[in-house]
Design a protein around this motif. Structure first.
Motif, short mmCIF file in Angstrom:
data_model
loop_
_atom_site.label_atom_id
_atom_site.label_comp_id
_atom_site.label_asym_id
_atom_site.label_seq_id
_atom_site.Cartn_x
_atom_site.Cartn_y
_atom_site.Cartn_z
N GLN A 197 0.84 -1.20 0.00
CA GLN A 197 0.00 0.00 0.00
C GLN A 197 0.88 1.25 0.00
O GLN A 197 2.00 1.26 0.52
N ALA A 198 0.34 2.31 -0.61
CA ALA A 198 1.12 3.52 -0.89
C ALA A 198 1.77 4.13 0.35
O ALA A 198 2.90 4.61 0.29
N ASP A 199 1.06 4.10 1.49
CA ASP A 199 1.61 4.78 2.67
C ASP A 199 2.84 4.08 3.25
O ASP A 199 3.57 4.67 4.05
N ALA A 200 3.09 2.83 2.83
CA ALA A 200 4.25 2.10 3.35
C ALA A 200 5.45 2.19 2.41
O ALA A 200 6.51 1.63 2.71
N ALA A 201 5.30 2.92 1.31
CA ALA A 201 6.39 3.00 0.32
C ALA A 201 7.64 3.66 0.91
O ALA A 201 8.76 3.28 0.57
N ALA A 202 7.45 4.65 1.78
CA ALA A 202 8.59 5.38 2.35
C ALA A 202 9.11 4.76 3.64
O ALA A 202 10.02 5.28 4.27
N GLY A 203 8.51 3.66 4.06
CA GLY A 203 8.93 3.01 5.29
C GLY A 203 7.74 2.55 6.10
O GLY A 203 6.59 2.80 5.73
N PHE A 204 8.03 1.89 7.22
CA PHE A 204 6.96 1.34 8.06
C PHE A 204 7.54 0.96 9.41
O PHE A 204 8.76 0.90 9.58
N LEU A 205 6.65 0.72 10.35
CA LEU A 205 7.05 0.16 11.65
C LEU A 205 6.19 -1.07 11.88
O LEU A 205 4.97 -0.97 12.01
N LEU A 206 6.81 -2.23 11.92
CA LEU A 206 6.09 -3.49 12.14
C LEU A 206 6.02 -3.80 13.63
O LEU A 206 6.99 -3.61 14.36
N ASP A 207 4.87 -4.30 14.05
CA ASP A 207 4.66 -4.70 15.44
C ASP A 207 3.89 -6.01 15.43
O ASP A 207 2.77 -6.08 14.92
N GLY A 208 4.50 -7.07 15.97
CA GLY A 208 3.82 -8.37 15.99
C GLY A 208 4.20 -9.28 14.84
O GLY A 208 3.73 -10.41 14.75
N TYR A 209 5.05 -8.80 13.95
CA TYR A 209 5.51 -9.58 12.80
C TYR A 209 6.85 -9.00 12.37
O TYR A 209 7.00 -7.79 12.34
N PRO A 210 7.83 -9.82 12.06
CA PRO A 210 7.84 -11.29 12.12
C PRO A 210 8.03 -11.82 13.54
O PRO A 210 8.69 -11.19 14.35
N ARG A 211 7.43 -12.98 13.79
CA ARG A 211 7.52 -13.64 15.10
C ARG A 211 8.43 -14.86 15.08
O ARG A 211 8.79 -15.38 16.13
N THR A 212 8.73 -15.35 13.89
CA THR A 212 9.57 -16.55 13.75
C THR A 212 10.67 -16.28 12.73
O THR A 212 10.57 -15.35 11.92
N VAL A 213 11.70 -17.11 12.75
CA VAL A 213 12.79 -16.96 11.78
C VAL A 213 12.26 -17.15 10.36
O VAL A 213 12.68 -16.45 9.43
N ASP A 214 11.33 -18.08 10.17
CA ASP A 214 10.74 -18.29 8.84
C ASP A 214 10.04 -17.02 8.36
O ASP A 214 10.11 -16.67 7.17
N GLN A 215 9.36 -16.33 9.28
CA GLN A 215 8.69 -15.07 8.90
C GLN A 215 9.70 -13.98 8.56
O GLN A 215 9.45 -13.15 7.70
N VAL A 216 10.85 -13.99 9.25
CA VAL A 216 11.92 -13.02 8.92
C VAL A 216 12.35 -13.24 7.47
O VAL A 216 12.49 -12.29 6.69
N HIS A 217 12.55 -14.50 7.09
CA HIS A 217 12.99 -14.81 5.72
C HIS A 217 11.90 -14.43 4.71
O HIS A 217 12.21 -13.96 3.60
N ALA A 218 10.63 -14.61 5.10
CA ALA A 218 9.52 -14.22 4.22
C ALA A 218 9.52 -12.70 4.03
O ALA A 218 9.32 -12.20 2.92
N LEU A 219 9.77 -11.96 5.12
CA LEU A 219 9.84 -10.49 5.03
C LEU A 219 11.02 -10.07 4.15
O LEU A 219 10.88 -9.16 3.31
N ASP A 220 12.16 -10.72 4.30
CA ASP A 220 13.33 -10.44 3.45
C ASP A 220 12.94 -10.57 1.98
O ASP A 220 13.31 -9.73 1.14
N ALA A 221 12.19 -11.64 1.68
CA ALA A 221 11.80 -11.90 0.29
C ALA A 221 10.82 -10.84 -0.23
O ALA A 221 10.86 -10.48 -1.41
N MET A 222 9.97 -10.32 0.67
CA MET A 222 9.03 -9.24 0.27
C MET A 222 9.78 -7.96 -0.08
O MET A 222 9.40 -7.23 -1.00
#
Length: 201
Positions: free
Chosen positions: A80-105
């Protein structure tokens, strides 16, 4: 304050450490959206969306929302457009697998997390805070045993994440006990130091 834009941040900490309060302040300072997977789930459940119904059925069974579904929701939100300049995540990623998924995003955008704020808090102090809150809000189910169990789950889940982010050199550890203003000042100081060192490197 160091002028910083395009900050991609994550805040982690035990239940009751005041993540939500600090997240809104950090997001306001960096002019980025605070993205909480819990809030997204709750909003969809309340709105009766197909996603909400799916999540509610999983929670009703006492299960955790699977990574695949959580990853999908976060990926959609980060587009979404408002996250193009950055974001603050809270509650995710919770696992190492989710960290790798975020890296891929983030990889297609040549982006990565800039800093991870770790709110540290003494378990006994947090338990006392949560017991007091439970009493004030009439949460009879929030017994000391239940609260301590949640703290143990958090510690088990996040230990590998803390190690991973520390190895990447993006971890900012902050004492989470004190007034909201005191903790916010520590976070600001830690982030300024971390982000300016990354810009300069």
């Amino acid at each position: 304050m160091t002028e910083t834009t395009h900050a991609r941040l994550l805040i982690i900490g035990p239940p009751g450490a005041g993540k939500g309060t600090q997240a809104s302040r950090i997001a306001e300072r960096f002019q980025v959206p605070a993205i909480s997977t819990g809030d997204i789930f709750r909003a969809n459940i309340k709105g009766g969306t197909p996603l909400g119904q799916q999540v509610q059925a999983i929670i009703a069974e006492g299960e955790l929302v699977p990574d695949s579904l959580t990853n999908e929701i976060v990926a959609d939100r980060l587009e979404q457009a408002d996250a193009a300049a950055g974001f603050l995540l809270d509650g995710y990623p919770r696992t190492v697998d989710q960290v790798h998924a975020l890296d891929a995003m983030l990889a297609p955008k040549n982006a990565a997390l800039d800093a991870v704020i770790l709110l540290e808090a003494d378990v006994d102090a947090v338990v006392a805070r949560l017991l007091k809150r439970a009493e004030l809000e009439g949460r009879a189910d929030d017994t000391e045993e239940v609260i301590r169990h949640r703290q143990e789950i958090y510690a088990d889940q996040t230990a590998p994440l803390i190690e991973l982010f520390s190895e990447r050199g993006i971890l900012v550890s902050v004492d989470g006990l004190g007034t909201v203003e005191e903790v916010a000042a520590r976070i600001a100081e830690g982030l300024d130091a971390k982000l300016s060192s990354r810009v300069g490197s």
